[in-house]
Motif scaffolding. Structure first.
Motif, PDB file in Angstrom:
ATOM      1  N   THR A   1       0.670  -1.078  -0.094  1.00 16.04           N
ATOM      2  CA  THR A   1       0.127   0.132  -0.002  1.00 16.04           C
ATOM      3  C   THR A   1       0.933   1.214  -0.141  1.00 16.04           C
ATOM      4  O   THR A   1       1.955   1.204   0.444  1.00 16.04           O
ATOM      5  N   PRO A   2       0.282   2.278  -0.395  1.00 17.67           N
ATOM      6  CA  PRO A   2       1.272   3.537  -0.332  1.00 17.67           C
ATOM      7  C   PRO A   2       2.006   4.005   0.789  1.00 17.67           C
ATOM      8  O   PRO A   2       3.170   4.446   0.828  1.00 17.67           O
ATOM      9  N   ASP A   3       1.402   3.654   1.951  1.00 10.22           N
ATOM     10  CA  ASP A   3       1.855   3.906   3.356  1.00 10.22           C
ATOM     11  C   ASP A   3       3.130   3.239   3.680  1.00 10.22           C
ATOM     12  O   ASP A   3       4.002   3.634   4.516  1.00 10.22           O
ATOM     13  N   ILE A   4       3.478   2.056   3.059  1.00  9.84           N
ATOM     14  CA  ILE A   4       4.690   1.295   2.990  1.00  9.84           C
ATOM     15  C   ILE A   4       5.926   2.169   2.332  1.00  9.84           C
ATOM     16  O   ILE A   4       7.182   1.910   2.657  1.00  9.84           O
ATOM     17  N   PHE A   5       5.548   3.217   1.543  1.00  8.65           N
ATOM     18  CA  PHE A   5       6.757   3.979   1.091  1.00  8.65           C
ATOM     19  C   PHE A   5       6.965   5.351   1.500  1.00  8.65           C
ATOM     20  O   PHE A   5       7.240   6.032   0.810  1.00  8.65           O
ATOM     21  N   GLN A   6       6.669   5.522   2.837  1.00  7.65           N
ATOM     22  CA  GLN A   6       6.687   6.756   3.253  1.00  7.65           C
ATOM     23  C   GLN A   6       7.901   6.909   4.253  1.00  7.65           C
ATOM     24  O   GLN A   6       8.230   7.924   4.955  1.00  7.65           O
ATOM     25  N   LYS A   7       9.101   6.050   4.174  1.00  9.89           N
ATOM     26  CA  LYS A   7      10.136   6.068   4.860  1.00  9.89           C
ATOM     27  C   LYS A   7      11.210   6.821   4.246  1.00  9.89           C
ATOM     28  O   LYS A   7      12.394   6.631   4.075  1.00  9.89           O
ATOM     29  N   VAL A   8      10.802   7.934   3.472  1.00 14.69           N
ATOM     30  CA  VAL A   8      11.838   8.698   2.620  1.00 14.69           C
ATOM     31  C   VAL A   8      12.620   9.614   3.121  1.00 14.69           C
ATOM     32  O   VAL A   8      12.173  10.138   4.221  1.00 14.69           O
ATOM     33  N   GLU A   9      13.813   9.653   2.799  1.00 10.65           N
ATOM     34  CA  GLU A   9      14.676  10.696   3.115  1.00 10.65           C
ATOM     35  C   GLU A   9      14.756  11.984   2.232  1.00 10.65           C
ATOM     36  O   GLU A   9      15.788  12.802   2.599  1.00 10.65           O
ATOM     37  N   TRP A  10      14.429  11.808   1.068  1.00 12.84           N
ATOM     38  CA  TRP A  10      14.450  12.855   0.228  1.00 12.84           C
ATOM     39  C   TRP A  10      15.821  12.751  -0.511  1.00 12.84           C
ATOM     40  O   TRP A  10      16.112  14.052  -0.604  1.00 12.84           O
ATOM     41  N   ASP A  11      16.363  11.614  -0.436  1.00 14.22           N
ATOM     42  CA  ASP A  11      17.851  11.434  -1.261  1.00 14.22           C
ATOM     43  C   ASP A  11      17.627  10.367  -2.262  1.00 14.22           C
ATOM     44  O   ASP A  11      17.224   8.913  -1.494  1.00 14.22           O
ATOM     45  N   LEU A  12      17.720  10.381  -3.358  1.00 14.12           N
ATOM     46  CA  LEU A  12      17.530   9.502  -4.159  1.00 14.12           C
ATOM     47  C   LEU A  12      18.409   8.059  -4.051  1.00 14.12           C
ATOM     48  O   LEU A  12      17.745   6.896  -4.199  1.00 14.12           O
ATOM     49  N   GLU A  13      19.415   8.219  -3.558  1.00 17.33           N
ATOM     50  CA  GLU A  13      20.357   7.090  -3.443  1.00 17.33           C
ATOM     51  C   GLU A  13      19.898   6.177  -2.390  1.00 17.33           C
ATOM     52  O   GLU A  13      20.087   5.082  -2.304  1.00 17.33           O
ATOM     53  N   ALA A  14      19.079   6.948  -1.451  1.00 13.68           N
ATOM     54  CA  ALA A  14      18.772   6.090  -0.276  1.00 13.68           C
ATOM     55  C   ALA A  14      17.177   5.671  -0.646  1.00 13.68           C
ATOM     56  O   ALA A  14      16.699   4.497  -0.332  1.00 13.68           O
ATOM     57  N   ASP A  15      16.388   6.536  -1.103  1.00 16.02           N
ATOM     58  CA  ASP A  15      15.103   6.240  -1.372  1.00 16.02           C
ATOM     59  C   ASP A  15      14.710   5.038  -2.545  1.00 16.02           C
ATOM     60  O   ASP A  15      13.752   4.686  -2.459  1.00 16.02           O
ATOM     61  N   LEU A  16      15.230   5.366  -3.522  1.00 15.17           N
ATOM     62  CA  LEU A  16      15.217   4.278  -4.640  1.00 15.17           C
ATOM     63  C   LEU A  16      15.124   2.969  -4.242  1.00 15.17           C
ATOM     64  O   LEU A  16      14.410   1.908  -4.401  1.00 15.17           O
ATOM     65  N   PRO A  17      16.463   2.481  -3.374  1.00 18.66           N
ATOM     66  CA  PRO A  17      16.507   1.128  -2.974  1.00 18.66           C
ATOM     67  C   PRO A  17      15.383   0.747  -1.899  1.00 18.66           C
ATOM     68  O   PRO A  17      14.918  -0.294  -1.942  1.00 18.66           O
ATOM     69  N   MET A  18      14.987   1.817  -1.278  1.00 15.80           N
ATOM     70  CA  MET A  18      13.897   1.542  -0.356  1.00 15.80           C
ATOM     71  C   MET A  18      12.655   1.263  -0.806  1.00 15.80           C
ATOM     72  O   MET A  18      11.924   0.197  -0.416  1.00 15.80           O
ATOM     73  N   PHE A  19      12.323   1.896  -1.995  1.00 15.60           N
ATOM     74  CA  PHE A  19      11.222   1.433  -2.985  1.00 15.60           C
ATOM     75  C   PHE A  19      11.354  -0.176  -3.346  1.00 15.60           C
ATOM     76  O   PHE A  19      10.210  -0.789  -3.156  1.00 15.60           O
ATOM     77  N   MET A  20      12.450  -0.423  -3.764  1.00 15.50           N
ATOM     78  CA  MET A  20      12.612  -1.859  -4.223  1.00 15.50           C
ATOM     79  C   MET A  20      12.513  -2.763  -3.076  1.00 15.50           C
ATOM     80  O   MET A  20      11.852  -3.906  -3.007  1.00 15.50           O
ATOM     81  N   ARG A  21      13.241  -2.513  -1.905  1.00 17.13           N
ATOM     82  CA  ARG A  21      13.331  -3.516  -0.897  1.00 17.13           C
ATOM     83  C   ARG A  21      11.894  -3.569  -0.170  1.00 17.13           C
ATOM     84  O   ARG A  21      11.582  -4.734   0.293  1.00 17.13           O
TER      85      ARG A  21
END
Length: 192
Positions: free
Chosen positions: A65-85
């Motif tokens: 659900t969209p709420d699982i992708f809310q742990k963003v740091e506003w840093d692409l290098e950290a956030d893109l892997p978070m989406f995949m994980r």
């Protein structure tokens, strides 16, 4: 939901995952659930009815659900892997195989909207994130929806292939794949 009904649902969904909808019989479901076939039909109208009840349960659908992708740091290098994980953590080989089994023509119209909720949540969340990164001045202007689809396709593809073939196709581990895919995607979107 009473215990017998739950056993029937669990047996049905496990068999659809392992054998597919068409190859799953009510006789096999009853045997696996530890009930007789008459009990199965007292609880549910038919095999399709059991599957549709199963699809309503969180344990039998991908919890993306969209709420699982809310742990963003506003840093692409950290956030893109978070989406995949986050996606790969929830979309297990069991869920991939179940979703394949649910694509039988006899069920497709009733299950497609539930199955599509998973990619829709990922795509909407990533597209919104990329648009916000652009608004923050951290990304150039782009049409982010097709690029989010590209990133999702890479994520889905790895998950699907690992579920289908395990280590037989490639020895590339999940973390290595995430790291390299995110790096290539990041490099690509920052180019003019």
């Amino acid at each position: 939901m009473d215990e017998t009904s739950q056993k029937i649902i669990d047996a049905t969904m496990a068999m659809v995952r392992d054998k597919g909808y068409v190859a799953t019989t009510t006789k096999d479901i009853a045997r696996l659930a530890g009930v007789n076939e008459c009990t199965l039909f007292r609880k549910f109208q038919n095999k399709k009815d059991i599957v549709l009840h199963g699809m309503e349960q969180e344990k039998w659908r991908g919890n993306v659900t969209p709420d699982i992708f809310q742990k963003v740091e506003w840093d692409l290098e950290a956030d893109l892997p978070m989406f995949m994980r986050e996606y790969m953590r929830r979309i297990t080989p069991d869920f991939v195989n179940l979703s394949i089994g649910l694509r039988a023509p006899q069920l497709y119209e009733e299950t497609v909207s539930m199955i599509m909720k998973v990619p829709q949540a990922f795509l909407r969340s990533l597209t919104d994130y990329l648009n916000q990164m652009e608004e923050k001045g951290k990304l150039p202007h782009r049409d982010w929806e097709p690029l989010a689809m590209t990133f999702f396709s890479a994520t889905f593809g790895y998950t699907f292939l690992k579920a289908s073939f395990g280590e037989r196709l490639t020895g590339v581990g999940q973390e290595e794949y995430i790291r390299e895919s995110a790096k290539v995607f990041l490099h690509g979107i920052l180019q003019d």
